[in-house]
Design a protein around this motif. Sequence first.
Motif, PDB file in Angstrom:
ATOM      1  N   PHE A   1       0.854  -1.040  -0.021  1.00  0.00           N
ATOM      2  CA  PHE A   1       0.184   0.091  -0.034  1.00  0.00           C
ATOM      3  C   PHE A   1       0.754   1.077  -0.103  1.00  0.00           C
ATOM      4  CE2 PHE A   1      -2.558   3.312   1.674  1.00  0.00           C
ATOM      5  CZ  PHE A   1      -3.941   2.991   1.235  1.00  0.00           C
ATOM      6  N   LEU A   2       0.732   1.918  -1.199  1.00  0.00           N
ATOM      7  CA  LEU A   2       1.300   3.264  -0.888  1.00  0.00           C
ATOM      8  C   LEU A   2       0.626   4.628  -0.597  1.00  0.00           C
ATOM      9  CD1 LEU A   2       3.985   4.986  -1.879  1.00  0.00           C
ATOM     10  CD2 LEU A   2       3.128   4.739  -4.190  1.00  0.00           C
ATOM     11  N   ALA A   3       1.146   5.217   0.318  1.00  0.00           N
ATOM     12  CA  ALA A   3       0.605   6.648   1.026  1.00  0.00           C
ATOM     13  C   ALA A   3       1.377   7.645   0.768  1.00  0.00           C
ATOM     14  CB  ALA A   3       0.027   6.158   2.309  1.00  0.00           C
ATOM     15  N   SER A   4       1.076   8.870   0.016  1.00  0.00           N
ATOM     16  CA  SER A   4       1.724   9.907   0.005  1.00  0.00           C
ATOM     17  C   SER A   4       0.895  10.918  -0.708  1.00  0.00           C
ATOM     18  CB  SER A   4       2.912   9.671  -0.647  1.00  0.00           C
ATOM     19  OG  SER A   4       2.684   9.741  -2.033  1.00  0.00           O
ATOM     20  N   SER A   5       1.292  12.179  -0.650  1.00  0.00           N
ATOM     21  CA  SER A   5       0.838  13.244  -1.540  1.00  0.00           C
ATOM     22  C   SER A   5       1.163  12.882  -2.961  1.00  0.00           C
ATOM     23  CB  SER A   5       1.361  14.675  -1.340  1.00  0.00           C
ATOM     24  OG  SER A   5       1.314  15.478  -2.205  1.00  0.00           O
ATOM     25  N   ILE A   6      -0.013  12.870  -3.763  1.00  0.00           N
ATOM     26  CA  ILE A   6       0.152  12.429  -4.982  1.00  0.00           C
ATOM     27  C   ILE A   6       0.848  13.574  -5.833  1.00  0.00           C
ATOM     28  CG2 ILE A   6      -1.030  11.993  -7.321  1.00  0.00           C
ATOM     29  CD1 ILE A   6      -3.296  10.730  -5.437  1.00  0.00           C
ATOM     30  N   VAL A   7       0.753  14.728  -5.442  1.00  0.00           N
ATOM     31  CA  VAL A   7       1.443  15.727  -6.138  1.00  0.00           C
ATOM     32  C   VAL A   7       2.738  15.932  -6.052  1.00  0.00           C
ATOM     33  CG1 VAL A   7       1.293  18.522  -6.684  1.00  0.00           C
ATOM     34  CG2 VAL A   7      -0.818  17.110  -6.390  1.00  0.00           C
ATOM     35  N   GLU A   8       2.994  15.927  -4.604  1.00  0.00           N
ATOM     36  CA  GLU A   8       4.310  16.277  -4.214  1.00  0.00           C
ATOM     37  C   GLU A   8       5.338  14.850  -4.590  1.00  0.00           C
ATOM     38  OE1 GLU A   8       7.303  17.437  -0.132  1.00  0.00           O
ATOM     39  OE2 GLU A   8       4.705  16.938  -0.137  1.00  0.00           O
ATOM     40  N   PHE A   9       5.051  13.896  -4.575  1.00  0.00           N
ATOM     41  CA  PHE A   9       5.653  12.864  -4.980  1.00  0.00           C
ATOM     42  C   PHE A   9       5.455  11.903  -6.076  1.00  0.00           C
ATOM     43  CE2 PHE A   9       6.117  13.252  -0.199  1.00  0.00           C
ATOM     44  CZ  PHE A   9       7.590  13.196   0.017  1.00  0.00           C
ATOM     45  N   LYS A  10       4.910  12.778  -7.040  1.00  0.00           N
ATOM     46  CA  LYS A  10       4.693  12.064  -8.430  1.00  0.00           C
ATOM     47  C   LYS A  10       5.875  11.419  -8.883  1.00  0.00           C
ATOM     48  CE  LYS A  10       2.842  12.939 -12.752  1.00  0.00           C
ATOM     49  NZ  LYS A  10       1.890  13.401 -13.635  1.00  0.00           N
ATOM     50  N   LYS A  11       7.014  11.788  -9.093  1.00  0.00           N
ATOM     51  CA  LYS A  11       8.195  11.070  -9.344  1.00  0.00           C
ATOM     52  C   LYS A  11       8.516   9.788  -8.606  1.00  0.00           C
ATOM     53  CE  LYS A  11      10.518  15.045 -11.641  1.00  0.00           C
ATOM     54  NZ  LYS A  11      11.415  15.967 -11.700  1.00  0.00           N
ATOM     55  N   GLU A  12       8.375   9.862  -7.431  1.00  0.00           N
ATOM     56  CA  GLU A  12       8.727   8.720  -6.564  1.00  0.00           C
ATOM     57  C   GLU A  12       7.698   7.709  -6.440  1.00  0.00           C
ATOM     58  OE1 GLU A  12       8.811  11.990  -5.748  1.00  0.00           O
ATOM     59  OE2 GLU A  12      11.092  12.361  -4.985  1.00  0.00           O
ATOM     60  N   ARG A  13       6.272   8.223  -6.644  1.00  0.00           N
ATOM     61  CA  ARG A  13       5.377   6.990  -6.612  1.00  0.00           C
ATOM     62  C   ARG A  13       5.469   6.528  -8.244  1.00  0.00           C
ATOM     63  NH1 ARG A  13       1.044   7.850  -3.067  1.00  0.00           N
ATOM     64  NH2 ARG A  13      -0.497   6.755  -4.475  1.00  0.00           N
ATOM     65  N   ASN A  14       5.839   7.066  -9.118  1.00  0.00           N
ATOM     66  CA  ASN A  14       6.179   6.619 -10.371  1.00  0.00           C
ATOM     67  C   ASN A  14       7.282   5.347 -10.481  1.00  0.00           C
ATOM     68  OD1 ASN A  14       3.985   7.541 -11.941  1.00  0.00           O
ATOM     69  ND2 ASN A  14       5.152   9.248 -12.608  1.00  0.00           N
TER      70      ASN A  14
ATOM     71  N   MET B   1       5.081   4.908   3.259  1.00  0.00           N
ATOM     72  CA  MET B   1       4.367   6.148   3.221  1.00  0.00           C
ATOM     73  C   MET B   1       5.657   7.203   2.872  1.00  0.00           C
ATOM     74  SD  MET B   1       3.201   7.592   6.775  1.00  0.00           S
ATOM     75  CE  MET B   1       2.281   9.401   6.911  1.00  0.00           C
ATOM     76  N   LEU B   2       5.231   8.094   2.073  1.00  0.00           N
ATOM     77  CA  LEU B   2       6.275   9.278   1.737  1.00  0.00           C
ATOM     78  C   LEU B   2       5.837  10.404   2.253  1.00  0.00           C
ATOM     79  CD1 LEU B   2       6.691   8.327  -2.000  1.00  0.00           C
ATOM     80  CD2 LEU B   2       8.011   7.600  -0.454  1.00  0.00           C
ATOM     81  N   VAL B   3       6.821  11.288   3.010  1.00  0.00           N
ATOM     82  CA  VAL B   3       6.554  12.294   3.829  1.00  0.00           C
ATOM     83  C   VAL B   3       7.481  13.488   3.290  1.00  0.00           C
ATOM     84  CG1 VAL B   3       6.420  13.553   5.933  1.00  0.00           C
ATOM     85  CG2 VAL B   3       5.723  10.914   5.605  1.00  0.00           C
ATOM     86  N   GLY B   4       6.969  14.462   2.830  1.00  0.00           N
ATOM     87  CA  GLY B   4       7.965  15.772   2.358  1.00  0.00           C
ATOM     88  C   GLY B   4       7.650  16.957   3.290  1.00  0.00           C
TER      89      GLY B   4
ATOM     90  N   ILE C   1       2.531  16.342   6.030  1.00  0.00           N
ATOM     91  CA  ILE C   1       1.791  15.162   5.821  1.00  0.00           C
ATOM     92  C   ILE C   1       0.207  15.566   5.848  1.00  0.00           C
ATOM     93  CG2 ILE C   1       1.580  14.828   8.507  1.00  0.00           C
ATOM     94  CD1 ILE C   1       1.739  11.752   7.948  1.00  0.00           C
ATOM     95  N   GLY C   2      -0.413  14.933   5.096  1.00  0.00           N
ATOM     96  CA  GLY C   2      -1.737  15.429   4.677  1.00  0.00           C
ATOM     97  C   GLY C   2      -2.594  14.646   5.531  1.00  0.00           C
ATOM     98  N   LYS C   3      -3.972  15.000   5.767  1.00  0.00           N
ATOM     99  CA  LYS C   3      -4.824  14.266   6.748  1.00  0.00           C
ATOM    100  C   LYS C   3      -5.164  12.841   6.343  1.00  0.00           C
ATOM    101  CE  LYS C   3      -9.638  14.603   7.544  1.00  0.00           C
ATOM    102  NZ  LYS C   3     -11.076  15.402   7.256  1.00  0.00           N
ATOM    103  N   TYR C   4      -5.375  12.553   4.858  1.00  0.00           N
ATOM    104  CA  TYR C   4      -5.678  11.266   4.673  1.00  0.00           C
ATOM    105  C   TYR C   4      -4.600  10.220   4.579  1.00  0.00           C
ATOM    106  CZ  TYR C   4      -9.868  13.365   3.270  1.00  0.00           C
ATOM    107  OH  TYR C   4     -11.165  14.066   3.294  1.00  0.00           O
ATOM    108  N   THR C   5      -3.231  10.868   4.232  1.00  0.00           N
ATOM    109  CA  THR C   5      -2.069  10.028   4.342  1.00  0.00           C
ATOM    110  C   THR C   5      -1.969   9.682   5.770  1.00  0.00           C
ATOM    111  OG1 THR C   5      -1.007  11.244   2.501  1.00  0.00           O
ATOM    112  CG2 THR C   5       0.183  10.035   3.910  1.00  0.00           C
ATOM    113  N   LYS C   6      -2.184  10.440   6.752  1.00  0.00           N
ATOM    114  CA  LYS C   6      -1.865  10.334   8.352  1.00  0.00           C
ATOM    115  C   LYS C   6      -2.864   9.089   8.536  1.00  0.00           C
ATOM    116  CE  LYS C   6      -1.326  12.205  12.546  1.00  0.00           C
ATOM    117  NZ  LYS C   6      -0.818  13.722  13.260  1.00  0.00           N
TER     118      LYS C   6
ATOM    119  N   LEU D   1       6.998   1.214   6.637  1.00  0.00           N
ATOM    120  CA  LEU D   1       8.033   2.165   6.121  1.00  0.00           C
ATOM    121  C   LEU D   1       7.665   3.338   5.966  1.00  0.00           C
ATOM    122  CD1 LEU D   1       9.288  -0.209   3.521  1.00  0.00           C
ATOM    123  CD2 LEU D   1      10.298  -0.302   5.993  1.00  0.00           C
ATOM    124  N   ILE D   2       8.307   4.382   6.555  1.00  0.00           N
ATOM    125  CA  ILE D   2       7.841   5.978   6.257  1.00  0.00           C
ATOM    126  C   ILE D   2       9.242   6.480   5.729  1.00  0.00           C
ATOM    127  CG2 ILE D   2       7.314   8.074   7.188  1.00  0.00           C
ATOM    128  CD1 ILE D   2       5.915   6.607   9.515  1.00  0.00           C
ATOM    129  N   PHE D   3       9.259   6.878   4.525  1.00  0.00           N
ATOM    130  CA  PHE D   3      10.307   7.525   3.674  1.00  0.00           C
ATOM    131  C   PHE D   3      10.028   9.134   3.908  1.00  0.00           C
ATOM    132  CE2 PHE D   3      10.236   3.366   2.083  1.00  0.00           C
ATOM    133  CZ  PHE D   3      11.717   3.136   2.266  1.00  0.00           C
TER     134      PHE D   3
END
Length: 151
Positions: free
Chosen positions: A7-20, A73-76, A79-84, A100-102
Amino acid sequence: MQKVKIFLASSIVEFKKERNLIGDVVRKLQDEWIEKEIRIKLFECEFFENNLVLGGLQKKYNDELKDTDIFIMLVGKKIGKYTKEEFLEARDNFQVKNILIFKSNILDRDDDTKRFLEEEKHYVLTFNNNLELENIIKNKILKEINSMLSL
């Protein structure tokens, strides 16, 4: 066939490259392991049906945490409400064993995010670049597969 669910949790916008990048890592590993009867499945909300759901989409996303083997989880900057919420569901309600929280190597974080990272520091890994993130994630997935095979 055995399954590893991620399961991948993060901001889609901030971590677009990392999610890809994480999606690419999972697809490559999936290609390698499918012949050995191991399926690696990545849950990313952007590829999930966006139909109206009783209780809302976030409830449906949280339900996907059931039977998750690895929660990433990716944190920049913040941390967004839904990611948390997804993290808390994984940790408290579903007892996901590999969390894993990166955190990206940036200094400009809001106070809530700093506090969260300090409270959950035993889960936190820092990545300096995408190659480092790719290697850590690949190794963690392989460790989970090897753990499954040794049971």
